[in-house]
Design a protein around this motif. Structure first.
Motif, PDB file in Angstrom:
ATOM      1  N   HIS A   8      33.955  25.377  70.169  1.00  0.00           N
ATOM      2  CA  HIS A   8      33.192  24.180  69.269  1.00  0.00           C
ATOM      3  C   HIS A   8      33.768  24.005  67.976  1.00  0.00           C
ATOM      4  O   HIS A   8      33.819  25.234  67.253  1.00  0.00           O
ATOM      5  N   VAL A   9      34.221  22.961  67.649  1.00  0.00           N
ATOM      6  CA  VAL A   9      34.561  22.962  66.212  1.00  0.00           C
ATOM      7  C   VAL A   9      34.425  21.511  65.472  1.00  0.00           C
ATOM      8  O   VAL A   9      34.301  20.424  66.236  1.00  0.00           O
ATOM      9  N   SER A  10      33.765  21.630  64.386  1.00  0.00           N
ATOM     10  CA  SER A  10      33.457  20.215  63.624  1.00  0.00           C
ATOM     11  C   SER A  10      33.892  20.401  62.259  1.00  0.00           C
ATOM     12  O   SER A  10      34.346  21.327  61.744  1.00  0.00           O
ATOM     13  N   TYR A  11      34.182  19.134  61.857  1.00  0.00           N
ATOM     14  CA  TYR A  11      34.652  19.151  60.450  1.00  0.00           C
ATOM     15  C   TYR A  11      33.329  18.289  59.606  1.00  0.00           C
ATOM     16  O   TYR A  11      33.046  17.075  59.861  1.00  0.00           O
ATOM     17  N   GLY A  12      32.483  19.249  58.944  1.00  0.00           N
ATOM     18  CA  GLY A  12      31.298  18.611  58.386  1.00  0.00           C
ATOM     19  C   GLY A  12      30.411  18.241  59.576  1.00  0.00           C
ATOM     20  O   GLY A  12      30.117  18.769  60.657  1.00  0.00           O
ATOM     21  N   ALA A  13      30.068  16.901  59.427  1.00  0.00           N
ATOM     22  CA  ALA A  13      29.345  16.014  60.464  1.00  0.00           C
ATOM     23  C   ALA A  13      30.000  15.568  61.602  1.00  0.00           C
ATOM     24  O   ALA A  13      29.472  15.511  62.895  1.00  0.00           O
ATOM     25  N   ILE A  14      31.306  15.627  61.886  1.00  0.00           N
ATOM     26  CA  ILE A  14      32.242  15.227  62.635  1.00  0.00           C
ATOM     27  C   ILE A  14      32.560  16.233  63.747  1.00  0.00           C
ATOM     28  O   ILE A  14      33.145  17.503  63.268  1.00  0.00           O
ATOM     29  N   SER A  15      32.148  16.187  65.161  1.00  0.00           N
ATOM     30  CA  SER A  15      32.449  17.054  66.056  1.00  0.00           C
ATOM     31  C   SER A  15      33.761  16.747  66.603  1.00  0.00           C
ATOM     32  O   SER A  15      33.869  15.734  67.143  1.00  0.00           O
ATOM     33  N   ALA A  16      34.624  17.835  66.473  1.00  0.00           N
ATOM     34  CA  ALA A  16      35.987  17.377  67.215  1.00  0.00           C
ATOM     35  C   ALA A  16      36.290  18.047  68.715  1.00  0.00           C
ATOM     36  O   ALA A  16      36.799  17.525  69.216  1.00  0.00           O
ATOM     37  N   LEU A  17      35.947  19.362  68.619  1.00  0.00           N
ATOM     38  CA  LEU A  17      35.689  19.938  69.952  1.00  0.00           C
ATOM     39  C   LEU A  17      34.161  20.181  70.385  1.00  0.00           C
ATOM     40  O   LEU A  17      33.530  21.163  69.485  1.00  0.00           O
ATOM     41  N   ASN A  18      33.888  20.008  71.754  1.00  0.00           N
ATOM     42  CA  ASN A  18      32.717  20.297  72.172  1.00  0.00           C
ATOM     43  C   ASN A  18      32.454  21.162  73.290  1.00  0.00           C
ATOM     44  O   ASN A  18      32.166  20.762  74.407  1.00  0.00           O
ATOM     45  N   GLY A  19      33.100  22.232  72.924  1.00  0.00           N
ATOM     46  CA  GLY A  19      32.843  23.136  74.218  1.00  0.00           C
ATOM     47  C   GLY A  19      34.176  23.374  74.974  1.00  0.00           C
ATOM     48  O   GLY A  19      33.573  23.239  76.367  1.00  0.00           O
ATOM     49  N   ILE A  20      35.285  23.499  74.423  1.00  0.00           N
ATOM     50  CA  ILE A  20      36.519  23.490  75.501  1.00  0.00           C
ATOM     51  C   ILE A  20      36.886  24.807  76.001  1.00  0.00           C
ATOM     52  O   ILE A  20      36.730  26.031  75.350  1.00  0.00           O
ATOM     53  N   SER A  21      37.102  25.024  77.201  1.00  0.00           N
ATOM     54  CA  SER A  21      37.677  26.237  77.899  1.00  0.00           C
ATOM     55  C   SER A  21      38.933  26.017  78.607  1.00  0.00           C
ATOM     56  O   SER A  21      39.071  24.908  79.270  1.00  0.00           O
ATOM     57  N   LEU A  22      39.677  26.937  78.470  1.00  0.00           N
ATOM     58  CA  LEU A  22      41.131  26.904  79.060  1.00  0.00           C
ATOM     59  C   LEU A  22      41.748  28.133  79.121  1.00  0.00           C
ATOM     60  O   LEU A  22      41.380  28.998  78.332  1.00  0.00           O
ATOM     61  N   SER A  23      42.778  28.456  80.197  1.00  0.00           N
ATOM     62  CA  SER A  23      43.492  29.563  80.141  1.00  0.00           C
ATOM     63  C   SER A  23      44.774  29.440  80.172  1.00  0.00           C
ATOM     64  O   SER A  23      45.321  28.377  80.948  1.00  0.00           O
ATOM     65  N   VAL A  24      45.867  30.167  79.862  1.00  0.00           N
ATOM     66  CA  VAL A  24      47.259  30.231  80.114  1.00  0.00           C
ATOM     67  C   VAL A  24      47.533  31.640  80.618  1.00  0.00           C
ATOM     68  O   VAL A  24      47.671  32.476  79.841  1.00  0.00           O
ATOM     69  N   PRO A  25      47.987  32.058  81.674  1.00  0.00           N
ATOM     70  CA  PRO A  25      48.394  33.119  82.456  1.00  0.00           C
ATOM     71  C   PRO A  25      49.594  33.495  81.783  1.00  0.00           C
ATOM     72  O   PRO A  25      50.602  32.557  81.124  1.00  0.00           O
TER      73      PRO A  25
END
Ligand code: ATP
Length: 235
Positions: A8-25
């Motif tokens: 999760h990443v926000s810039y102040g009140a702006i939420s830019a990432l809402n719980g992303i999951s990923l993987s790279v083998p």
């Protein structure tokens, strides 16, 4: 090799990432596709320690790197080629490459990394004394990738390598990305708006929309996905 959990990443009140999951083998090329403002650059900034996540974890090569500073992340072999290339315009090509090696101590290894850069991008050797700001867009992208290679990365994160580049050079850059991956098993996370090309060279893909992963799967399957075709492949 790289595993992102519930970021999760926000810039102040702006939420830019809402719980992303990923993987790279290890040794894979994985792409993150998405339109303007989807959160692609934010993802890479967060993985390289340039922005702090509000929640979530990043694991690289078996270690939790979520709270590490950017230079410690680079020292572990995870290197970021930023959007817009961010080369040092007033320095020469040679000086830009030297900056990429700032954490390296062994002159022999620095020389070997430089030779490898020239084998991948011979044009850089021809322009060693030229100011980087006077290179073409494509050459600047080559320099940005080569500068990252000078840190002898295990893993590269590339942000929009096709942006602002003449069409005939785009395919060259993508071929070189594949070559780098094959030569040293360098893992690659490729962020791209040019979904068609990104799906051609990657094995797996994630689609990001407004801070959510909305689709993922083998690139070969996503290339034929009707929804993805309509939204990102222009057909
Ligand atoms: P693009 O391809 O256009 O660069 P992107 O997918 O990389 O888009 P991001 O740059 O990660 O998207 O932006 C994600 C969201 O966060 C957008 O809504 C953007 O406006 C917002 N954002 C990005 N940087 C900042 C910032 N420094 N301050 C406030 N909001 C920001």
């Amino acid at each position: 090799m790289l595993r992102v959990e519930d970021l999760h990443v926000s810039y102040g009140a702006i939420s830019a990432l809402n719980g992303i999951s990923l993987s790279v083998p290890a040794g894979a090329i994985v792409t993150l596709i998405g339109g303007n403002g989807a959160g692609k650059t934010t993802t890479l900034h967060s993985l390289s320690g340039l922005i702090r996540a509000a929640r979530g974890r990043v694991h690289f090569a078996g270690e939790d790197i979520t709270a590490l500073a950017p230079h410690h992340i680079v020292a572990r072999g995870l290197c970021h080629v930023p959007e817009g290339r961010m080369i040092f315009a007033n320095l020469s090509v040679a000086e830009n490459l030297a900056m990429g090696a700032y954490l390296q101590r062994s002159p022999a290894q620095i020389a070997a990394a430089r030779d490898y850069c020239f084998s991948i991008f011979p044009r850089l050797r021809e322009r060693l004394r030229q100011n980087a700001g006077t290179l073409s867009g494509g050459e600047q992208q080559m320099l940005a990738i080569a500068r990252a290679l000078m840190s002898r990365p295990k893993f590269l994160m590339l942000d929009e390598p096709s942006l602002g580049i003449a069409p005939r050079l785009i395919s060259t850059i993508f071929e070189k990305i594949v070559e780098i991956n094959r030569d040293h098993g360098t893992g690659i996370l490729l962020v791209e708006q040019n979904a068609r090309l990104a799906l051609e060279i990657s094995t797996h893909a994630y689609v990001l929309e407004t801070g959510h992963i909305v689709m993922s799967g083998p690139s070969r399957e996503l290339r034929n996905n009707a929804q993805l075709k309509a939204a990102y492949l222009g057909s």
